[in-house]
Design an enzyme around this catalytic site. Structure first.
Site, mmCIF file in Angstrom:
data_model
loop_
_atom_site.group_PDB
_atom_site.id
_atom_site.type_symbol
_atom_site.label_atom_id
_atom_site.label_comp_id
_atom_site.label_asym_id
_atom_site.label_seq_id
_atom_site.Cartn_x
_atom_site.Cartn_y
_atom_site.Cartn_z
ATOM 1 C CB THR A 66 -1.022 0.096 1.184
ATOM 2 O OG1 THR A 66 -1.613 -1.319 1.120
ATOM 3 C CG2 THR A 66 -1.826 1.368 1.270
ATOM 4 C CB CYS A 276 -3.879 -9.384 -1.225
ATOM 5 S SG CYS A 276 -3.918 -9.721 0.507
#
Length: 327
Positions: A66, A276
């Site tokens: 992120t 992920c």
């Protein structure tokens, strides 16, 4: 023309219509292809939508994908990313979330918040004068869901009629992936332990989206049932941040839920695998994770390109999600 209400926030995939999701995926693909082609031809791609503008990254949790994807996405648009970790600002400690939101949003063009609770990012958005994007919380992870959809679209060219099998925990990643799948016409089968429950409010959102878009979903307790005829098998960590003290208990709870070569053989022969990250060996075998049908690193890279598209839509285009320039 700008979106009817500014600022527009992205706190969950439920905030987007089917058409908007498709536009974001197509725009992400267009941006990615342009950068790749120009890199190969040694030409630069200049996007200046955020030139001389700042985007605040409020992170109460550590992060790899992120943080890197958001910082690089802001840079792609000509802006400056300001990383504000839990030791850098007084987020909800010596200063209220209300005050933090008011102050920071008055100085930046957008906020990406990676926080512990959904209520935290919702409070930031409620009082902010700029767009707030949920970079992850305990309930939703919209940027991951968009990256997953881009990866699926690149691989299968269409969403229609595909089946995704989720094997593992009923967590934030699953929540937004289920909603996203339901909205774009992907069927979802979730395999989870009997004593792990999917929240009723999430199921209600998924059910409504599925009915509107002709998709289906089911919840079972056997991975072998879930993966039957699947086009994609997805898993995630069994132990999220804050659950470290429960590790031994959770490992026992998820016995039999590792994605192995034997499990993948029960899906379609062409079935792909996604995760992920970060990955732990108890969740998926090396054979599958590093195998030829694994999309995990393509999926990780796509976090960048979908974030560029989201920032462009919410910040540069003031909430209006436009079709790709080539459309």
């Amino acid at each position: 023309m700008s979106f009817k209400k500014f600022p527009r926030h992205l706190l969950s995939i439920r905030d987007l219509s089917r058409g908007e999701i498709v536009k974001l995926i197509d725009r992400s693909s267009e941006i990615k292809q342009a950068y790749k082609q120009n890199f190969q031809n040694r030409r630069s791609v200049q996007m200046s939508g955020l030139s001389s503008q700042n985007v605040a990254m409020i992170f109460s949790k550590r992060s790899t994908r992120t943080r890197v994807s958001v910082e690089s996405a802001v840079s792609c648009l000509g802006g400056n990313a300001m990383f504000l970790g839990k030791d850098d600002i007084q987020l909800g400690v010596n200063e209220s979330l209300y005050d933090t939101s008011k102050v920071i949003s008055s100085m930046v063009s957008g906020i990406v918040a990676r926080v512990n609770k959904y209520s935290d990012v919702a409070t930031l958005a409620k009082h902010a004068s700029c767009p707030v994007i949920n970079g992850l919380c305990d309930t939703f992870h919209p940027l991951q869901a968009l990256a997953d959809l881009l990866t699926i679209k690149e691989t299968f060219k269409s969403f229609d009629g595909l089946k995704v099998a989720w094997v593992g925990d009923a967590n934030n990643v699953l929540h937004d992936l289920m909603i996203a799948n339901a909205k774009v016409g992907i069927h979802t089968s979730v395999a989870k332990p009997k004593d792990v429950n999917v929240r009723d409010d999430i199921l209600s959102i998924v059910n409504e989206a599925a009915n509107e878009n002709g998709s289906t979903f089911e919840i079972v307790n056997d991975p072998k049932v879930a993966v039957k005829n699947a086009d994609i098998v997805v898993t995630d960590t069994w132990i999220s941040m804050g659950q470290e003290a429960e590790k031994e208990q959770r490992l026992k709870q998820f016995t039999g839920f590792q994605v192995t070569g034997e499990i993948m053989k029960l899906a379609k022969p062409s079935c792909k695998f996604m995760h992920c990250l970060p990955r732990h060996p108890e969740e998926v075998s090396d054979e599958v994770f590093y195998g030829e049908n694994s999309l995990v690193f393509q999926e990780a890279e796509n976090r960048k390109w979908t974030t560029v598209a989201v920032l462009e839509a919410l910040l540069v285009n003031r909430g209006e999600i436009l079709p790709p320039a080539s459309a």
